[in-house]
Motif scaffolding. Structure first.
Motif, mmCIF file in Angstrom:
data_model
loop_
_atom_site.group_PDB
_atom_site.id
_atom_site.type_symbol
_atom_site.label_atom_id
_atom_site.label_comp_id
_atom_site.label_asym_id
_atom_site.label_seq_id
_atom_site.Cartn_x
_atom_site.Cartn_y
_atom_site.Cartn_z
ATOM 1 N N GLU A 6 -37.153 -9.985 -31.425
ATOM 2 C CA GLU A 6 -35.943 -9.094 -31.035
ATOM 3 C C GLU A 6 -34.842 -8.731 -31.730
ATOM 4 O O GLU A 6 -34.569 -9.335 -32.679
ATOM 5 C CB GLU A 6 -35.533 -11.265 -30.380
ATOM 6 C CG GLU A 6 -36.185 -11.592 -29.632
ATOM 7 C CD GLU A 6 -37.192 -12.957 -30.629
ATOM 8 O OE1 GLU A 6 -37.038 -13.683 -29.548
ATOM 9 O OE2 GLU A 6 -36.959 -12.743 -31.775
ATOM 10 N N CYS A 22 -37.645 -6.257 -27.741
ATOM 11 C CA CYS A 22 -38.373 -7.203 -28.504
ATOM 12 C C CYS A 22 -39.632 -6.155 -28.992
ATOM 13 O O CYS A 22 -40.483 -6.263 -28.429
ATOM 14 C CB CYS A 22 -38.895 -7.762 -27.054
ATOM 15 S SG CYS A 22 -40.929 -9.208 -27.775
ATOM 16 N N ILE A 34 -44.569 -9.782 -20.675
ATOM 17 C CA ILE A 34 -43.816 -10.565 -21.437
ATOM 18 C C ILE A 34 -42.527 -10.870 -20.759
ATOM 19 O O ILE A 34 -41.995 -10.630 -19.802
ATOM 20 C CB ILE A 34 -42.883 -9.400 -22.596
ATOM 21 C CG1 ILE A 34 -44.027 -8.918 -23.188
ATOM 22 C CG2 ILE A 34 -42.011 -9.390 -23.851
ATOM 23 C CD1 ILE A 34 -44.859 -9.780 -24.316
ATOM 24 N N TRP A 36 -38.065 -12.637 -20.978
ATOM 25 C CA TRP A 36 -36.627 -13.049 -22.352
ATOM 26 C C TRP A 36 -36.728 -14.896 -21.147
ATOM 27 O O TRP A 36 -36.599 -14.349 -20.186
ATOM 28 C CB TRP A 36 -35.984 -12.453 -21.268
ATOM 29 C CG TRP A 36 -36.326 -10.806 -22.059
ATOM 30 C CD1 TRP A 36 -36.345 -10.057 -21.680
ATOM 31 C CD2 TRP A 36 -35.966 -10.332 -23.781
ATOM 32 N NE1 TRP A 36 -36.896 -8.891 -22.950
ATOM 33 C CE2 TRP A 36 -36.546 -9.738 -24.258
ATOM 34 C CE3 TRP A 36 -35.152 -11.281 -24.863
ATOM 35 C CZ2 TRP A 36 -36.018 -8.221 -25.270
ATOM 36 C CZ3 TRP A 36 -35.167 -10.486 -25.845
ATOM 37 C CH2 TRP A 36 -35.424 -9.164 -26.483
ATOM 38 N N CYS A 50 -39.098 -11.096 -16.291
ATOM 39 C CA CYS A 50 -40.997 -11.269 -17.100
ATOM 40 C C CYS A 50 -40.911 -10.024 -16.791
ATOM 41 O O CYS A 50 -40.864 -9.519 -15.325
ATOM 42 C CB CYS A 50 -41.333 -12.199 -16.809
ATOM 43 S SG CYS A 50 -41.920 -13.184 -15.383
ATOM 44 N N ARG A 72 -40.493 -1.886 -20.087
ATOM 45 C CA ARG A 72 -41.740 -2.104 -21.013
ATOM 46 C C ARG A 72 -41.915 -0.791 -21.269
ATOM 47 O O ARG A 72 -42.448 0.094 -20.683
ATOM 48 C CB ARG A 72 -42.751 -3.034 -21.144
ATOM 49 C CG ARG A 72 -43.217 -3.205 -19.870
ATOM 50 C CD ARG A 72 -44.553 -3.603 -19.428
ATOM 51 N NE ARG A 72 -45.279 -4.375 -20.217
ATOM 52 C CZ ARG A 72 -45.647 -5.530 -20.902
ATOM 53 N NH1 ARG A 72 -45.504 -6.092 -20.561
ATOM 54 N NH2 ARG A 72 -46.454 -5.820 -22.315
ATOM 55 N N CYS A 96 -37.568 -13.648 -26.435
ATOM 56 C CA CYS A 96 -38.897 -12.889 -25.828
ATOM 57 C C CYS A 96 -39.938 -13.149 -26.441
ATOM 58 O O CYS A 96 -40.532 -14.204 -27.344
ATOM 59 C CB CYS A 96 -39.141 -11.328 -25.823
ATOM 60 S SG CYS A 96 -39.516 -11.114 -28.139
#
Length: 122
Positions: A6, A22, A34, A36, A50, A72, A96
């Motif tokens: 991170e 991340c 993924i 947080w 997520c 992402r 993360c």
């Protein structure tokens, strides 16, 4: 070896913004959800948001809806958390984590980063 790192934390005034990153290595991020998480002093770790492997599905805890955005970039093997209108209660260590499932339960996540500190204070 699967690794998550991170970055992007810091000190910001209430109402300010930060973007957390991340970065993943050792595996293809596109196969994992993924998330947080954050942990304030003296409190349990809680799920913040997520995003599914494809990016098609996202989830947020109620207290950050409308202020935080998760995204992402699988080509860069990186997930981001854009945090706007930050509040004092957003302060904590942000982590993360990766899972093959989907959701914000900490027990579902097998791989974790070391965290980045976010402090919201005037």
């Amino acid at each position: 070896q699967l690794q998550l790192v991170e970055s992007g934390g810091g000190l910001v005034q209430p109402g300010g913004s930060l973007r957390l990153s991340c970065a993943a290595s050792g595996f293809a991020l596109e196969h994992y959800t993924i998330a947080w998480f954050r942990q304030a002093p003296g409190k349990e770790r809680e799920g913040v948001s997520c995003i599914s492997g494809s990016g098609a599905s996202t989830k947020y805890r109620d207290s950050v809806k409308g202020r935080f955005t998760i995204s992402r970039d699988n080509a860069k093997n990186t997930v981001y958390l854009q945090m706007n209108s930050l509040k004092v209660e957003d302060t904590g260590v942000y982590y993360c984590a990766a899972t093959e499932g989907f959701g914000l339960a900490t027990t579902w996540y097998d791989h974790w980063g070391q965290g980045t500190q976010v402090t919201v204070s005037s």
